[in-house]
Scaffold this motif. Structure first.
Motif, PDB file in Angstrom:
ATOM      1  N   SER A 119       1.114  -1.309  -0.210  1.00  0.00           N
ATOM      2  CA  SER A 119       0.393  -0.301   0.266  1.00  0.00           C
ATOM      3  C   SER A 119       1.002   1.724  -0.037  1.00  0.00           C
ATOM      4  O   SER A 119       0.663   2.022  -0.672  1.00  0.00           O
ATOM      5  CB  SER A 119      -0.796  -0.315   0.673  1.00  0.00           C
ATOM      6  OG  SER A 119      -2.000  -1.236   0.810  1.00  0.00           O
ATOM      7  N   HIS A 122       2.586   1.628  -3.539  1.00  0.00           N
ATOM      8  CA  HIS A 122       2.014   1.972  -4.426  1.00  0.00           C
ATOM      9  C   HIS A 122       1.273   3.223  -4.447  1.00  0.00           C
ATOM     10  O   HIS A 122       1.245   4.135  -5.300  1.00  0.00           O
ATOM     11  CB  HIS A 122       0.551   0.977  -4.017  1.00  0.00           C
ATOM     12  CG  HIS A 122      -0.670   1.555  -5.700  1.00  0.00           C
ATOM     13  ND1 HIS A 122      -1.767   2.359  -5.305  1.00  0.00           N
ATOM     14  CD2 HIS A 122      -0.681   0.829  -6.400  1.00  0.00           C
ATOM     15  CE1 HIS A 122      -1.990   2.107  -6.328  1.00  0.00           C
ATOM     16  NE2 HIS A 122      -1.553   1.733  -6.651  1.00  0.00           N
ATOM     17  N   GLN A 123       0.856   4.054  -3.137  1.00  0.00           N
ATOM     18  CA  GLN A 123       0.769   5.667  -3.180  1.00  0.00           C
ATOM     19  C   GLN A 123       1.983   6.190  -3.290  1.00  0.00           C
ATOM     20  O   GLN A 123       1.501   7.490  -3.434  1.00  0.00           O
ATOM     21  CB  GLN A 123      -0.569   4.859  -1.561  1.00  0.00           C
ATOM     22  CG  GLN A 123      -1.904   5.054  -1.589  1.00  0.00           C
ATOM     23  CD  GLN A 123      -2.760   5.317  -2.829  1.00  0.00           C
ATOM     24  OE1 GLN A 123      -3.002   6.022  -2.472  1.00  0.00           O
ATOM     25  NE2 GLN A 123      -3.108   3.875  -3.415  1.00  0.00           N
ATOM     26  N   LEU A 168       8.388  -5.308  -9.003  1.00  0.00           N
ATOM     27  CA  LEU A 168       8.597  -3.949  -9.649  1.00  0.00           C
ATOM     28  C   LEU A 168       9.445  -3.246 -10.346  1.00  0.00           C
ATOM     29  O   LEU A 168       9.221  -2.162 -11.022  1.00  0.00           O
ATOM     30  CB  LEU A 168       8.190  -3.192  -8.229  1.00  0.00           C
ATOM     31  CG  LEU A 168       7.728  -2.248  -8.331  1.00  0.00           C
ATOM     32  CD1 LEU A 168       6.485  -1.952  -8.327  1.00  0.00           C
ATOM     33  CD2 LEU A 168       7.259  -1.765  -6.113  1.00  0.00           C
TER      34      LEU A 168
END
Length: 269
Positions: A119, A122-123, A168
């Motif tokens: 999270s 991603h943010q 990633l």
């Protein structure tokens, strides 16, 4: 809108152990810090000490990253700052018989070791993309390379961190963001872990590094843009054994070593 023109390194699990070592080294290098930790862990004291000692800005933020509300609050808060390095260090683990632990404990491992890491990453990607050069360092473990009885969920969560980080990094290959994953071996990060580390025998005993040594190596390799970081020669050798020894033999050896260790869960942040 950013509150400041200064750049910051964000470190989760920064109040003790490896996270604290990262904070100290980054401050020594002149980097401003955003330090995330659980409430009442003296993170504010650490922030003040680092500010005074290294003349940098260290912002303390207390949050329980296993709760959705706190995680969202952290994201909303840090988006106001220029961040050029994210160190996802917070994690929890321990040696326990799977059926003897509570479901809430198992969920905590998944929420902290996986969900909060994904999270935050991603943010914060849009924030990191704004910088000329940015870094993400995800802290996995040597445990990622082998299934482990009496740990079960912990090594599985760290294997996720490894796979996620490699994928990633490939996605961001031609961007301004470098992604690395670190696999530390045993280190005395707090009093309880120190007792277990002290009891280690054989080759594993010689692979022990301090949190400070581990953090130094991780940051050095990160800035060299290494994708996978295994601090220490003995840990590197152990990682090869874990990856290439047949799984049935791994499980037999690890079961014998970990069964006596089964105890209350311990945080590794």
């Amino acid at each position: 809108m950013n509150k400041t023109k200064q750049k910051y390194t964000l470190i989760t699990g920064s109040s003790q152990g490896l996270g604290k070592a990262f904070a100290e080294i980054c401050a020594r290098k002149g980097q401003n810090l955003i330090l995330i930790s659980l409430p009442n862990e003296n993170n504010g004291k650490l922030a003040k000490e680092l500010e005074k000692k290294y003349k940098i800005e260290a912002i303390q933020y207390e949050a329980n990253l296993t709760t959705k509300e706190d995680l969202y609050k952290v994201v909303d808060f840090v988006k106001n700052y220029r961040i050029n390095m994210l160190i996802n260090n917070a994690g929890i683990g321990g040696a326990n018989k799977f059926e003897d632990v509570s479901l809430s404990y198992l969920n905590e491992i998944v929420l902290l070791n996986i969900i909060s890491l994904v999270s935050l990453t991603h943010q914060l990607l849009p924030v990191l993309r704004k910088e000329e050069e940015a870094f993400i360092l995800n802290i996995s473990s040597l445990a990622a390379f082998a299934p482990m009885p009496f740990k079960t969920v912990y090594p599985a969560s760290k294997a996720f961190v490894y796979s996620f980080s490699r994928g990633l990094k490939s996605e961001l290959e031609n961007s301004n963001i470098h992604v690395a994953v670190a696999h530390p071996g045993p280190m005395p990060t707090n009093e309880n872990v120190a007792k277990r580390v002290k009891a280690l025998t054989g080759m594993v005993k010689y692979s022990v590094l301090t949190a400070e040594e581990t953090a130094e190596i991780c940051l050095e390799k990160l800035f060299q843009k290494k994708a996978v970081i295994i601090p220490g020669k003995f840990n590197w050798f152990n990682s090869l054994l874990l990856r290439f020894v047949p799984v049935p033999l791994q499980l037999k050896i690890l079961s014998g070593k970990l069964k006596p260790e089964a105890t209350k869960p311990q945080a590794n942040d």
